[in-house]
Design a protein around this motif. Structure first.
Motif, PDB file in Angstrom:
ATOM      1  N   ALA A 157       0.876  -1.241  -0.132  1.00 25.11           N
ATOM      2  CA  ALA A 157       0.038  -0.112  -0.114  1.00 25.11           C
ATOM      3  C   ALA A 157       1.013   1.238  -0.078  1.00 25.11           C
ATOM      4  O   ALA A 157       1.590   1.468   0.916  1.00 25.11           O
ATOM      5  CB  ALA A 157      -1.037  -0.067   1.165  1.00 25.11           C
ATOM      6  N   THR A 158       0.981   2.050  -0.911  1.00 26.27           N
ATOM      7  CA  THR A 158       2.057   3.021  -1.249  1.00 26.27           C
ATOM      8  C   THR A 158       1.279   4.273  -1.516  1.00 26.27           C
ATOM      9  O   THR A 158       0.052   4.314  -2.113  1.00 26.27           O
ATOM     10  CB  THR A 158       2.979   2.486  -2.485  1.00 26.27           C
ATOM     11  N   VAL A 159       2.123   5.440  -1.477  1.00 29.96           N
ATOM     12  CA  VAL A 159       1.814   6.675  -2.024  1.00 29.96           C
ATOM     13  C   VAL A 159       2.875   7.019  -2.999  1.00 29.96           C
ATOM     14  O   VAL A 159       3.921   6.521  -3.120  1.00 29.96           O
ATOM     15  CB  VAL A 159       2.046   7.686  -0.954  1.00 29.96           C
ATOM     16  N   ARG A 160       2.276   7.449  -4.322  1.00 30.37           N
ATOM     17  CA  ARG A 160       3.343   7.829  -5.280  1.00 30.37           C
ATOM     18  C   ARG A 160       3.060   9.331  -5.593  1.00 30.37           C
ATOM     19  O   ARG A 160       2.133  10.027  -5.600  1.00 30.37           O
ATOM     20  CB  ARG A 160       3.070   7.095  -6.395  1.00 30.37           C
ATOM     21  N   LEU A 161       4.234   9.798  -6.007  1.00 35.32           N
ATOM     22  CA  LEU A 161       4.448  11.366  -6.713  1.00 35.32           C
ATOM     23  C   LEU A 161       4.934  11.275  -7.830  1.00 35.32           C
ATOM     24  O   LEU A 161       6.030  10.663  -8.002  1.00 35.32           O
ATOM     25  CB  LEU A 161       5.473  12.072  -5.516  1.00 35.32           C
ATOM     26  N   GLY A 162       4.337  11.913  -8.754  1.00 31.69           N
ATOM     27  CA  GLY A 162       4.810  11.899 -10.202  1.00 31.69           C
ATOM     28  C   GLY A 162       4.843  13.350 -10.751  1.00 31.69           C
ATOM     29  O   GLY A 162       4.054  14.122 -10.150  1.00 31.69           O
ATOM     30  N   TYR A 163       5.376  13.429 -12.010  1.00 34.56           N
ATOM     31  CA  TYR A 163       5.764  14.620 -12.865  1.00 34.56           C
ATOM     32  C   TYR A 163       5.360  14.213 -14.161  1.00 34.56           C
ATOM     33  O   TYR A 163       6.007  13.354 -14.863  1.00 34.56           O
ATOM     34  CB  TYR A 163       6.991  15.241 -12.769  1.00 34.56           C
ATOM     35  N   ALA A 164       4.491  14.875 -14.508  1.00 35.50           N
ATOM     36  CA  ALA A 164       4.031  14.630 -15.953  1.00 35.50           C
ATOM     37  C   ALA A 164       4.744  15.222 -17.139  1.00 35.50           C
ATOM     38  O   ALA A 164       5.253  16.484 -17.077  1.00 35.50           O
ATOM     39  CB  ALA A 164       2.446  15.190 -16.377  1.00 35.50           C
ATOM     40  N   VAL A 165       4.855  14.580 -18.323  1.00 35.69           N
ATOM     41  CA  VAL A 165       6.255  14.912 -19.193  1.00 35.69           C
ATOM     42  C   VAL A 165       5.296  14.812 -20.382  1.00 35.69           C
ATOM     43  O   VAL A 165       5.065  13.780 -20.673  1.00 35.69           O
ATOM     44  CB  VAL A 165       7.520  14.184 -19.048  1.00 35.69           C
ATOM     45  N   GLY A 169       6.776  -5.016   6.131  1.00 31.45           N
ATOM     46  CA  GLY A 169       7.869  -4.235   5.822  1.00 31.45           C
ATOM     47  C   GLY A 169       7.638  -2.975   5.157  1.00 31.45           C
ATOM     48  O   GLY A 169       6.462  -2.448   5.452  1.00 31.45           O
ATOM     49  N   TRP A 170       8.659  -2.462   4.318  1.00 29.84           N
ATOM     50  CA  TRP A 170       8.599  -1.224   3.616  1.00 29.84           C
ATOM     51  C   TRP A 170       8.811  -1.572   2.207  1.00 29.84           C
ATOM     52  O   TRP A 170       9.596  -2.487   1.835  1.00 29.84           O
ATOM     53  CB  TRP A 170       9.272   0.062   4.222  1.00 29.84           C
ATOM     54  N   THR A 171       8.539  -0.799   1.402  1.00 31.52           N
ATOM     55  CA  THR A 171       8.788  -0.621  -0.088  1.00 31.52           C
ATOM     56  C   THR A 171       9.021   0.598  -0.694  1.00 31.52           C
ATOM     57  O   THR A 171       8.470   1.603  -0.188  1.00 31.52           O
ATOM     58  CB  THR A 171       7.775  -1.351  -1.010  1.00 31.52           C
ATOM     59  N   ALA A 172       9.972   0.502  -1.610  1.00 27.58           N
ATOM     60  CA  ALA A 172      10.206   2.076  -2.446  1.00 27.58           C
ATOM     61  C   ALA A 172      10.411   1.721  -3.882  1.00 27.58           C
ATOM     62  O   ALA A 172      11.064   0.636  -4.087  1.00 27.58           O
ATOM     63  CB  ALA A 172      11.452   2.867  -1.817  1.00 27.58           C
ATOM     64  N   GLY A 173      10.102   2.624  -4.837  1.00 34.00           N
ATOM     65  CA  GLY A 173      10.201   2.232  -6.181  1.00 34.00           C
ATOM     66  C   GLY A 173      10.089   3.418  -7.042  1.00 34.00           C
ATOM     67  O   GLY A 173       9.848   4.429  -6.576  1.00 34.00           O
ATOM     68  N   TYR A 204      11.537  -2.184  -4.570  1.00 36.71           N
ATOM     69  CA  TYR A 204      12.472  -2.640  -3.744  1.00 36.71           C
ATOM     70  C   TYR A 204      11.415  -3.062  -2.425  1.00 36.71           C
ATOM     71  O   TYR A 204      11.057  -2.003  -1.995  1.00 36.71           O
ATOM     72  CB  TYR A 204      13.793  -2.117  -3.487  1.00 36.71           C
ATOM     73  N   TYR A 205      11.465  -4.292  -2.029  1.00 41.35           N
ATOM     74  CA  TYR A 205      10.896  -4.668  -0.611  1.00 41.35           C
ATOM     75  C   TYR A 205      11.859  -5.191   0.466  1.00 41.35           C
ATOM     76  O   TYR A 205      12.797  -5.836   0.273  1.00 41.35           O
ATOM     77  CB  TYR A 205       9.871  -5.685  -0.984  1.00 41.35           C
ATOM     78  N   ASP A 206      11.666  -4.575   1.721  1.00 41.17           N
ATOM     79  CA  ASP A 206      12.650  -5.141   2.851  1.00 41.17           C
ATOM     80  C   ASP A 206      11.689  -5.425   3.869  1.00 41.17           C
ATOM     81  O   ASP A 206      10.890  -4.514   4.357  1.00 41.17           O
ATOM     82  CB  ASP A 206      13.588  -3.901   2.997  1.00 41.17           C
ATOM     83  N   PHE A 207      11.787  -6.549   4.574  1.00 41.39           N
ATOM     84  CA  PHE A 207      10.935  -6.982   5.489  1.00 41.39           C
ATOM     85  C   PHE A 207      11.993  -7.436   6.809  1.00 41.39           C
ATOM     86  O   PHE A 207      11.437  -7.980   7.860  1.00 41.39           O
ATOM     87  CB  PHE A 207      10.356  -8.286   5.185  1.00 41.39           C
ATOM     88  N   GLY A 208      13.299  -6.588   6.717  1.00 49.32           N
ATOM     89  CA  GLY A 208      13.807  -6.721   7.931  1.00 49.32           C
ATOM     90  C   GLY A 208      14.476  -7.930   8.587  1.00 49.32           C
ATOM     91  O   GLY A 208      14.499  -8.777   7.675  1.00 49.32           O
ATOM     92  N   ALA A 220       4.053   0.804   2.798  1.00 50.22           N
ATOM     93  CA  ALA A 220       4.071  -0.516   3.533  1.00 50.22           C
ATOM     94  C   ALA A 220       4.079  -1.618   2.506  1.00 50.22           C
ATOM     95  O   ALA A 220       3.464  -1.494   1.543  1.00 50.22           O
ATOM     96  CB  ALA A 220       2.921  -0.695   4.776  1.00 50.22           C
ATOM     97  N   ALA A 221       4.644  -2.781   3.084  1.00 54.81           N
ATOM     98  CA  ALA A 221       4.686  -3.997   2.336  1.00 54.81           C
ATOM     99  C   ALA A 221       4.439  -5.257   3.100  1.00 54.81           C
ATOM    100  O   ALA A 221       4.825  -5.197   4.276  1.00 54.81           O
ATOM    101  CB  ALA A 221       5.713  -4.211   1.425  1.00 54.81           C
ATOM    102  N   TRP A 222       3.895  -6.181   2.414  1.00 48.89           N
ATOM    103  CA  TRP A 222       3.770  -7.658   3.096  1.00 48.89           C
ATOM    104  C   TRP A 222       4.154  -8.882   2.221  1.00 48.89           C
ATOM    105  O   TRP A 222       3.895  -8.700   1.007  1.00 48.89           O
ATOM    106  CB  TRP A 222       2.282  -7.769   3.530  1.00 48.89           C
ATOM    107  N   THR A 223       4.556  -9.706   2.924  1.00 49.82           N
ATOM    108  CA  THR A 223       4.836 -10.970   2.048  1.00 49.82           C
ATOM    109  C   THR A 223       4.364 -12.256   3.009  1.00 49.82           C
ATOM    110  O   THR A 223       4.832 -12.298   3.943  1.00 49.82           O
ATOM    111  CB  THR A 223       6.084 -11.227   1.651  1.00 49.82           C
ATOM    112  N   ARG A 224       3.920 -13.200   2.266  1.00 47.25           N
ATOM    113  CA  ARG A 224       3.755 -14.505   3.185  1.00 47.25           C
ATOM    114  C   ARG A 224       4.875 -15.474   2.781  1.00 47.25           C
ATOM    115  O   ARG A 224       5.314 -15.905   1.643  1.00 47.25           O
ATOM    116  CB  ARG A 224       2.462 -15.236   2.744  1.00 47.25           C
ATOM    117  N   GLU A 225       5.463 -16.007   3.934  1.00 46.64           N
ATOM    118  CA  GLU A 225       6.706 -16.834   3.767  1.00 46.64           C
ATOM    119  C   GLU A 225       6.221 -18.146   4.455  1.00 46.64           C
ATOM    120  O   GLU A 225       5.824 -18.473   5.478  1.00 46.64           O
ATOM    121  CB  GLU A 225       8.041 -16.258   4.714  1.00 46.64           C
TER     122      GLU A 225
END
Length: 241
Positions: free
Chosen positions: A132-140, A180-184, A203-207, A152-157
């Protein structure tokens, strides 16, 4: 005198007839200005791509093993955007996908009471990836949107570590959902009035966290630290409404 009057009338009559024949000029209609494209609105779509994991386990006695796997990812997304200036766009998006990530490798387990060391087969898979993310963009050029995202991010292991003690083979296991968290970053291209194609890297990081594996009959394996990270490259299509 009479002749002169006749000549004057004859000269005047043609002038009167030509005035009646003048064409009425039609008003010039201006074409309506095209409606500018906007990213404001909501959308729903799907995506497919590839994922690579970058993981490490550390046992209670400090033995550490790094491993990775590659696989397929596919799922859907839903979100909304708001174009608040001529070029800037802010939005929110939810994603959920299935992945084929799975790694199996040789390991060891140690009995903390007797000190006995046994070979094992460690297996870990990630079959769900969500965010579940927020995104910020610039129109070109109006219909291209370059953006960054984070949230925020989730994965089932699904994890198991099979080994064979003197009493017979056992396979302690656990299924956990890690947070965890994600950024992209990526680019969105509106190729039709209601359709866009999106290409991105996330990129996803679950610590780091401990995980207890159990077979329900007293055979347990304690993973002191599990670090789970995932890289994803995807392409998708969105329908905007």
């Amino acid at each position: 005198m009479t002749a002169c009057v006749g000549v004057v009338l004859a000269l005047a009559l043609p002038g009167t007839g030509s005035a009646a024949d003048l064409a009425v000029k039609a008003p010039i209609l201006k074409a309506a200005a095209p409606v500018p494209f906007t990213w404001t609105g909501c959308y729903v779509g799907g995506h497919v791509g590839g994922v690579v994991s970058d993981d490490r386990t550390t046992g209670v006695l400090g033995n550490s093993v790094s491993f990775s796997s590659a696989g397929f990812v596919g799922g859907g997304q839903i979100g909304c955007d708001y174009q608040f200036t001529s070029s800037w766009v802010v939005g929110v998006e939810g994603r959920a996908a299935w992945t084929s990530l799975s790694n199996s490798h040789a390991g060891i387990v140690r009995n903390l009471v007797t000190g006995a060391v046994l070979p094992s087969q460690f297996t870990m898979s990630n079959d769900m990836l969500a965010s579940a993310t927020v995104r910020l963009g610039y129109a070109v050029a109006e219909r291209w949107l370059v953006f960054v995202r984070g949230g925020a991010a989730w994965t089932r292991e699904k994890i198991d570590d099979a080994f064979t003690p003197p009493a017979g083979p056992v396979d302690p296991s656990a299924t956990t959902t890690a947070t965890g968290w994600t950024a992209g970053t990526g680019v969105d291209w509106a190729f039709a009035p209601h359709w866009s194609a999106v290409f991105e890297y996330d990129y996803y990081d679950f610590g780091n966290r401990s995980v207890l594996l159990s077979n329900g009959a007293g055979s347990n394996v304690n993973i002191f630290s599990l670090k789970d990270r995932i890289h994803a490259v995807t392409a998708g299509v969105n329908y905007h409404f």
